[in-house]
Design a protein around this motif. Sequence first.
Motif, PDB file in Angstrom:
ATOM      1  N   CYS A  75       0.857  -1.178   0.000  1.00 29.99           N
ATOM      2  CA  CYS A  75       0.000   0.000   0.000  1.00 29.99           C
ATOM      3  C   CYS A  75       0.893   1.228   0.000  1.00 29.99           C
ATOM      4  N   GLN A  76       0.295   2.397  -0.150  1.00 34.17           N
ATOM      5  CA  GLN A  76       1.047   3.645  -0.137  1.00 34.17           C
ATOM      6  C   GLN A  76       1.518   3.954   1.288  1.00 34.17           C
ATOM      7  N   ALA A  77       2.543   4.792   1.372  1.00 36.27           N
ATOM      8  CA  ALA A  77       3.051   5.211   2.682  1.00 36.27           C
ATOM      9  C   ALA A  77       1.947   5.915   3.464  1.00 36.27           C
ATOM     10  N   LYS A  78       1.889   5.657   4.752  1.00 38.35           N
ATOM     11  CA  LYS A  78       0.916   6.234   5.700  1.00 38.35           C
ATOM     12  C   LYS A  78      -0.509   5.713   5.502  1.00 38.35           C
ATOM     13  N   TYR A  79      -0.705   4.718   4.629  1.00 36.87           N
ATOM     14  CA  TYR A  79      -2.036   4.134   4.456  1.00 36.87           C
ATOM     15  C   TYR A  79      -2.151   2.790   5.181  1.00 36.87           C
ATOM     16  N   GLY A  80      -1.042   2.207   5.618  1.00 38.48           N
ATOM     17  CA  GLY A  80      -1.065   0.890   6.239  1.00 38.48           C
ATOM     18  C   GLY A  80      -0.929   0.948   7.743  1.00 38.48           C
ATOM     19  N   ALA A  81      -1.533  -0.047   8.395  1.00 39.48           N
ATOM     20  CA  ALA A  81      -1.420  -0.153   9.852  1.00 39.48           C
ATOM     21  C   ALA A  81      -1.669  -1.597  10.264  1.00 39.48           C
ATOM     22  N   PHE A  82      -1.157  -1.956  11.419  1.00 37.65           N
ATOM     23  CA  PHE A  82      -1.408  -3.268  12.011  1.00 37.65           C
ATOM     24  C   PHE A  82      -2.156  -3.054  13.316  1.00 37.65           C
ATOM     25  N   VAL A  83      -3.281  -3.756  13.447  1.00 38.21           N
ATOM     26  CA  VAL A  83      -4.111  -3.619  14.643  1.00 38.21           C
ATOM     27  C   VAL A  83      -4.478  -5.006  15.149  1.00 38.21           C
ATOM     28  N   LYS A  84      -4.909  -5.067  16.389  1.00 39.03           N
ATOM     29  CA  LYS A  84      -5.337  -6.326  16.979  1.00 39.03           C
ATOM     30  C   LYS A  84      -6.717  -6.705  16.431  1.00 39.03           C
ATOM     31  N   PRO A  85      -7.018  -7.993  16.315  1.00 39.61           N
ATOM     32  CA  PRO A  85      -8.303  -8.425  15.774  1.00 39.61           C
ATOM     33  C   PRO A  85      -9.507  -7.906  16.559  1.00 39.61           C
ATOM     34  N   SER A  86      -9.341  -7.638  17.829  1.00 38.21           N
ATOM     35  CA  SER A  86     -10.465  -7.208  18.665  1.00 38.21           C
ATOM     36  C   SER A  86     -11.005  -5.841  18.287  1.00 38.21           C
ATOM     37  N   VAL A  87     -10.226  -5.008  17.577  1.00 36.18           N
ATOM     38  CA  VAL A  87     -10.691  -3.668  17.227  1.00 36.18           C
ATOM     39  C   VAL A  87     -11.162  -3.577  15.775  1.00 36.18           C
ATOM     40  N   VAL A  88     -11.188  -4.722  15.072  1.00 35.40           N
ATOM     41  CA  VAL A  88     -11.585  -4.741  13.663  1.00 35.40           C
ATOM     42  C   VAL A  88     -12.994  -5.310  13.534  1.00 35.40           C
ATOM     43  N   THR A  89     -13.838  -4.585  12.813  1.00 37.47           N
ATOM     44  CA  THR A  89     -15.191  -5.058  12.507  1.00 37.47           C
ATOM     45  C   THR A  89     -15.297  -5.192  10.995  1.00 37.47           C
ATOM     46  N   VAL A  90     -15.600  -6.403  10.527  1.00 36.34           N
ATOM     47  CA  VAL A  90     -15.746  -6.653   9.092  1.00 36.34           C
ATOM     48  C   VAL A  90     -17.204  -6.465   8.710  1.00 36.34           C
ATOM     49  N   GLY A  91     -17.444  -5.840   7.547  1.00 42.36           N
ATOM     50  CA  GLY A  91     -18.814  -5.618   7.105  1.00 42.36           C
ATOM     51  C   GLY A  91     -18.865  -4.763   5.862  1.00 42.36           C
ATOM     52  N   ASP A  92     -20.032  -4.242   5.595  1.00 40.35           N
ATOM     53  CA  ASP A  92     -20.247  -3.390   4.431  1.00 40.35           C
ATOM     54  C   ASP A  92     -19.910  -1.960   4.819  1.00 40.35           C
ATOM     55  N   PHE A  93     -18.641  -1.605   4.672  1.00 39.60           N
ATOM     56  CA  PHE A  93     -18.172  -0.263   5.016  1.00 39.60           C
ATOM     57  C   PHE A  93     -17.610   0.380   3.755  1.00 39.60           C
ATOM     58  N   PRO A  94     -18.476   1.044   2.958  1.00 38.86           N
ATOM     59  CA  PRO A  94     -17.975   1.671   1.738  1.00 38.86           C
ATOM     60  C   PRO A  94     -17.030   2.822   2.054  1.00 38.86           C
ATOM     61  N   GLU A  95     -16.222   3.170   1.065  1.00 36.43           N
ATOM     62  CA  GLU A  95     -15.308   4.288   1.254  1.00 36.43           C
ATOM     63  C   GLU A  95     -16.123   5.555   1.466  1.00 36.43           C
ATOM     64  N   GLU A  96     -15.706   6.342   2.443  1.00 33.69           N
ATOM     65  CA  GLU A  96     -16.406   7.592   2.731  1.00 33.69           C
ATOM     66  C   GLU A  96     -15.952   8.654   1.745  1.00 33.69           C
ATOM     67  N   ASP A  97     -16.901   9.422   1.232  1.00 41.56           N
ATOM     68  CA  ASP A  97     -16.604  10.494   0.304  1.00 41.56           C
ATOM     69  C   ASP A  97     -16.608  11.802   1.073  1.00 41.56           C
ATOM     70  N   TYR A  98     -15.440  12.391   1.214  1.00 40.35           N
ATOM     71  CA  TYR A  98     -15.322  13.636   1.966  1.00 40.35           C
ATOM     72  C   TYR A  98     -15.468  14.861   1.071  1.00 40.35           C
ATOM     73  N   GLY A  99     -15.672  14.642  -0.229  1.00 39.40           N
ATOM     74  CA  GLY A  99     -15.828  15.739  -1.163  1.00 39.40           C
ATOM     75  C   GLY A  99     -14.536  16.500  -1.434  1.00 39.40           C
ATOM     76  N   LEU A 100     -13.412  15.875  -1.209  1.00 40.44           N
ATOM     77  CA  LEU A 100     -12.137  16.538  -1.395  1.00 40.44           C
ATOM     78  C   LEU A 100     -11.746  16.627  -2.877  1.00 40.44           C
ATOM     79  N   ASP A 101     -12.280  15.724  -3.712  1.00 42.49           N
ATOM     80  CA  ASP A 101     -11.917  15.713  -5.123  1.00 42.49           C
ATOM     81  C   ASP A 101     -12.545  16.874  -5.875  1.00 42.49           C
ATOM     82  N   GLU A 102     -13.597  17.488  -5.351  1.00 42.15           N
ATOM     83  CA  GLU A 102     -14.315  18.543  -6.046  1.00 42.15           C
ATOM     84  C   GLU A 102     -13.645  19.888  -5.918  1.00 42.15           C
ATOM     85  N   MET A 103     -12.672  20.033  -5.053  1.00 41.34           N
ATOM     86  CA  MET A 103     -12.024  21.334  -4.833  1.00 41.34           C
ATOM     87  C   MET A 103     -11.077  21.667  -5.942  1.00 41.34           C
TER      88      MET A 103
END
Length: 193
Positions: free
Chosen positions: A165-193
């Motif tokens: 992955c790109q720099a600053k996009y990766g992380a390692f976390v414990k399984p207890s803090v991860v929830t798998v599901g339908d989590f689409p990418e959030e659109d913050y509207g940053l591309d429209e600027m």
Amino acid sequence: MELELYGPDDKFYSKLDQEDALLGSYPVDDGCRIHVIDHSGARLGEYEDVSKVEKYQISQEAYDQRQDSVRSFLKRSKLGRYNEEERAQQEAETTQRLNEEKTQASAIPVGSRCEVRAPGQPPRRGTVMYVGLTDFKPGYWIGVRYDEPLGKNDGSVNGKRYFECQAKYGAFVKPSVVTVGDFPEEDYGLDEM
């Protein structure tokens, strides 16, 4: 050595030369300083280079023979690593925690969307890229590629690559803090600027 007392204005007050006198018996006040004159003949920096100091070393066998050592005290008192019951309990807890992490990690498939809810941090969304044991810390870890640059690495830790992955996009976390599901990418509207 000689001790001299100077006032806040660097004015000489007196010599501190009475061996049995307490400091309070001299005219010491806020801002005063005690100046030390060393007559021992020691040179400045003479004792700063520790490579010139011969160090005493004792073999492990000789240290084990001593009765006045910390190690012998710990053994006699059955403390720390010399307490078999405590060590067995710690190993059992570690094994149980590892089994729990393994069970949690086995329910998280690589490639699935997830949300990470670490204590004290806002929720972060991303994709699961790695599930398993690592070399950098014990236990099971989940490698996540975040949607935003909220991570700490690029999928590698200490020179070992676990995922891409790109720099600053990766992380390692414990399984207890991860929830798998339908989590689409959030659109913050940053591309429209």
